[in-house]
Design a protein around this motif. Structure first.
Motif, PDB file in Angstrom:
ATOM      1  N   TYR A   1       0.859  -1.190   0.000  1.00  0.00           N
ATOM      2  CA  TYR A   1       0.000   0.000   0.000  1.00  0.00           C
ATOM      3  C   TYR A   1       0.893   1.237   0.000  1.00  0.00           C
ATOM      4  O   TYR A   1       2.110   1.153   0.215  1.00  0.00           O
ATOM      5  CB  TYR A   1      -0.959  -0.013   1.189  1.00  0.00           C
ATOM      6  N   GLY A   2       0.271   2.378  -0.244  1.00  0.00           N
ATOM      7  CA  GLY A   2       1.004   3.616  -0.471  1.00  0.00           C
ATOM      8  C   GLY A   2       2.132   3.940   0.488  1.00  0.00           C
ATOM      9  O   GLY A   2       3.286   4.072   0.085  1.00  0.00           O
ATOM     10  N   TYR A   3       1.799   4.030   1.744  1.00  0.00           N
ATOM     11  CA  TYR A   3       2.817   4.467   2.697  1.00  0.00           C
ATOM     12  C   TYR A   3       3.981   3.481   2.775  1.00  0.00           C
ATOM     13  O   TYR A   3       5.134   3.872   2.893  1.00  0.00           O
ATOM     14  CB  TYR A   3       2.203   4.672   4.088  1.00  0.00           C
ATOM     15  N   GLU A   4       3.633   2.202   2.657  1.00  0.00           N
ATOM     16  CA  GLU A   4       4.662   1.168   2.704  1.00  0.00           C
ATOM     17  C   GLU A   4       5.685   1.386   1.575  1.00  0.00           C
ATOM     18  O   GLU A   4       6.892   1.257   1.778  1.00  0.00           O
ATOM     19  CB  GLU A   4       3.974  -0.189   2.533  1.00  0.00           C
ATOM     20  N   ILE A   5       5.176   1.731   0.426  1.00  0.00           N
ATOM     21  CA  ILE A   5       6.055   1.934  -0.726  1.00  0.00           C
ATOM     22  C   ILE A   5       6.952   3.146  -0.530  1.00  0.00           C
ATOM     23  O   ILE A   5       8.168   3.077  -0.734  1.00  0.00           O
ATOM     24  CB  ILE A   5       5.220   2.079  -2.022  1.00  0.00           C
TER      25      ILE A   5
ATOM     26  N   VAL B   1      13.925   3.815   2.824  1.00  0.00           N
ATOM     27  CA  VAL B   1      14.792   2.877   3.538  1.00  0.00           C
ATOM     28  C   VAL B   1      15.856   2.306   2.605  1.00  0.00           C
ATOM     29  O   VAL B   1      17.042   2.304   2.913  1.00  0.00           O
ATOM     30  CB  VAL B   1      13.951   1.735   4.165  1.00  0.00           C
ATOM     31  N   ARG B   2      15.410   1.847   1.445  1.00  0.00           N
ATOM     32  CA  ARG B   2      16.357   1.199   0.530  1.00  0.00           C
ATOM     33  C   ARG B   2      17.410   2.150  -0.003  1.00  0.00           C
ATOM     34  O   ARG B   2      18.518   1.745  -0.314  1.00  0.00           O
ATOM     35  CB  ARG B   2      15.614   0.583  -0.648  1.00  0.00           C
ATOM     36  N   THR B   3      17.033   3.423  -0.144  1.00  0.00           N
ATOM     37  CA  THR B   3      18.022   4.375  -0.655  1.00  0.00           C
ATOM     38  C   THR B   3      18.745   5.058   0.495  1.00  0.00           C
ATOM     39  O   THR B   3      19.498   5.995   0.283  1.00  0.00           O
ATOM     40  CB  THR B   3      17.357   5.459  -1.522  1.00  0.00           C
ATOM     41  N   ASP B   4      18.482   4.567   1.717  1.00  0.00           N
ATOM     42  CA  ASP B   4      19.142   5.142   2.878  1.00  0.00           C
ATOM     43  C   ASP B   4      18.842   6.646   2.982  1.00  0.00           C
ATOM     44  O   ASP B   4      19.707   7.455   3.277  1.00  0.00           O
ATOM     45  CB  ASP B   4      20.650   4.921   2.765  1.00  0.00           C
TER      46      ASP B   4
ATOM     47  N   GLN C   1      13.718  10.453  -1.437  1.00  0.00           N
ATOM     48  CA  GLN C   1      12.393  10.289  -0.835  1.00  0.00           C
ATOM     49  C   GLN C   1      11.365  10.694  -1.858  1.00  0.00           C
ATOM     50  O   GLN C   1      11.546  11.677  -2.561  1.00  0.00           O
ATOM     51  CB  GLN C   1      12.261  11.182   0.398  1.00  0.00           C
ATOM     52  N   ILE C   2      10.313   9.921  -1.899  1.00  0.00           N
ATOM     53  CA  ILE C   2       9.253  10.259  -2.852  1.00  0.00           C
ATOM     54  C   ILE C   2       8.186  11.071  -2.126  1.00  0.00           C
ATOM     55  O   ILE C   2       7.825  10.772  -0.992  1.00  0.00           O
ATOM     56  CB  ILE C   2       8.673   8.991  -3.509  1.00  0.00           C
ATOM     57  N   LYS C   3       7.732  12.108  -2.790  1.00  0.00           N
ATOM     58  CA  LYS C   3       6.631  12.897  -2.224  1.00  0.00           C
ATOM     59  C   LYS C   3       5.329  12.121  -2.421  1.00  0.00           C
ATOM     60  O   LYS C   3       5.137  11.507  -3.466  1.00  0.00           O
ATOM     61  CB  LYS C   3       6.526  14.227  -2.961  1.00  0.00           C
ATOM     62  N   GLU C   4       4.457  12.209  -1.443  1.00  0.00           N
ATOM     63  CA  GLU C   4       3.185  11.495  -1.555  1.00  0.00           C
ATOM     64  C   GLU C   4       2.424  11.902  -2.817  1.00  0.00           C
ATOM     65  O   GLU C   4       1.872  11.048  -3.512  1.00  0.00           O
ATOM     66  CB  GLU C   4       2.299  11.757  -0.334  1.00  0.00           C
ATOM     67  N   ALA C   5       2.418  13.184  -3.092  1.00  0.00           N
ATOM     68  CA  ALA C   5       1.681  13.655  -4.261  1.00  0.00           C
ATOM     69  C   ALA C   5       2.174  12.952  -5.524  1.00  0.00           C
ATOM     70  O   ALA C   5       1.382  12.536  -6.369  1.00  0.00           O
ATOM     71  CB  ALA C   5       1.825  15.159  -4.408  1.00  0.00           C
ATOM     72  N   THR C   6       3.485  12.819  -5.622  1.00  0.00           N
ATOM     73  CA  THR C   6       4.060  12.140  -6.784  1.00  0.00           C
ATOM     74  C   THR C   6       3.645  10.676  -6.811  1.00  0.00           C
ATOM     75  O   THR C   6       3.243  10.140  -7.838  1.00  0.00           O
ATOM     76  CB  THR C   6       5.597  12.213  -6.726  1.00  0.00           C
TER      77      THR C   6
END
Lengths: 109, 136
Positions: free
Chosen positions: A25-29, A35-38, A42-47
């Motif tokens: 689900y969204g937040y998990e992604i 996390v993976r990119t340390d 970071q991805i913005k929610e809107a994006t």
């Protein structure tokens, strides 16, 4: 943290990859990406939700409602057959792109 | 948590109502809540967590364009306005030119001078025309 346009062009593949591994689900992604990119990206929610819309319209992913959590039912995404094929194709494309760009970017340090 | 709900409501305010809109709104709301809880588990105060979630949300326009709410609405209005300006400039300059021709013929028919102000006036509709064309 970089917020580069180069990454932007590959967000669909990044998100598809994460959904390919397991339904999410969204937040998990968004959390996975950080996390993976340390925390370098970071991805913005809107994006993120804009990309979901796009992927769903292209039938590369589909959604279903999961268990109830804080604030309502979680909307999970799963990858479709088409999505898997698309992901494979973009992976191949990326490999080739990387090779080409590397020809010009390597050995400059 | 009302703050999150209000914020999401605000974000979607100018998007026309549709089922799609409600679904995505609900999804965003749910995930933001989840983020806030997660941040609180990591030791943030509720207030801080909510603010962080809101700040990190990004630009709603991206979602708008996916929902088909392009800024075209605004563009259409601008084109419309440019068209009105163009019409006005054409009629206005015709009136001015006619007046000049009239004065010219009435008071000094022996010298033709009305072409000079005519050229000066023509800049007006010309500039309006290109502005309209650029927007179109």
């Amino acid at each position: 943290m970089i917020r580069s346009d180069i990454i932007r062009g590959h967000l669909e593949s990044i998100i598809l990859r994460l959904i390919y591994e397991n339904d999410q689900y969204g937040y998990e992604i968004s959390k996975q990406i950080s996390v993976r990119t340390d925390n370098r990206f970071q991805i913005k929610e809107a994006t993120l939700y804009a990309v979901f819309q796009r992927l769903e319209k292209k039938a590369l992913i589909e959604s279903y409602y999961g268990k109830v959590s804080h604030g309502g039912k979680r909307k999970y995404y799963r990858i479709t057959m088409l999505g898997k094929a698309y992901l494979k194709e973009t992976a191949r494309e990326w490999k080739e792109t990387k090779e080409i760009i590397d020809l010009f970017m390597e050995g400059l340090d | 948590m009302n703050k999150i709900k209000n914020h999401v409501d605000d974000l979607f305010e100018d998007i026309p109502k549709s089922e799609e809109r409600e679904t995505i709104k609900q999804e965003i709301y749910q995930n933001l809540e989840e983020k806030v809880y997660d941040l609180m588990v990591q030791g943030k105060e509720e207030e801080d967590a909510i603010n962080k979630a809101i700040v990190e949300f990004g630009n709603i326009d991206e979602i708008k364009s996916e929902l088909g709410v392009f800024s075209t609405n605004k563009d259409v209005k601008r084109i419309e306005r440019a068209k009105i300006d163009l019409n006005f400039s054409i009629w206005g300059s015709i009136l001015i030119i006619v007046l000049m021709v009239f004065i010219n013929m009435y008071y000094s028919p022996s010298t033709i001078w009305f072409v000079y102000p005519t050229f000066a006036v023509l800049w007006w509709p010309l500039s309006m025309f290109y502005r309209w064309r650029k927007l179109k």
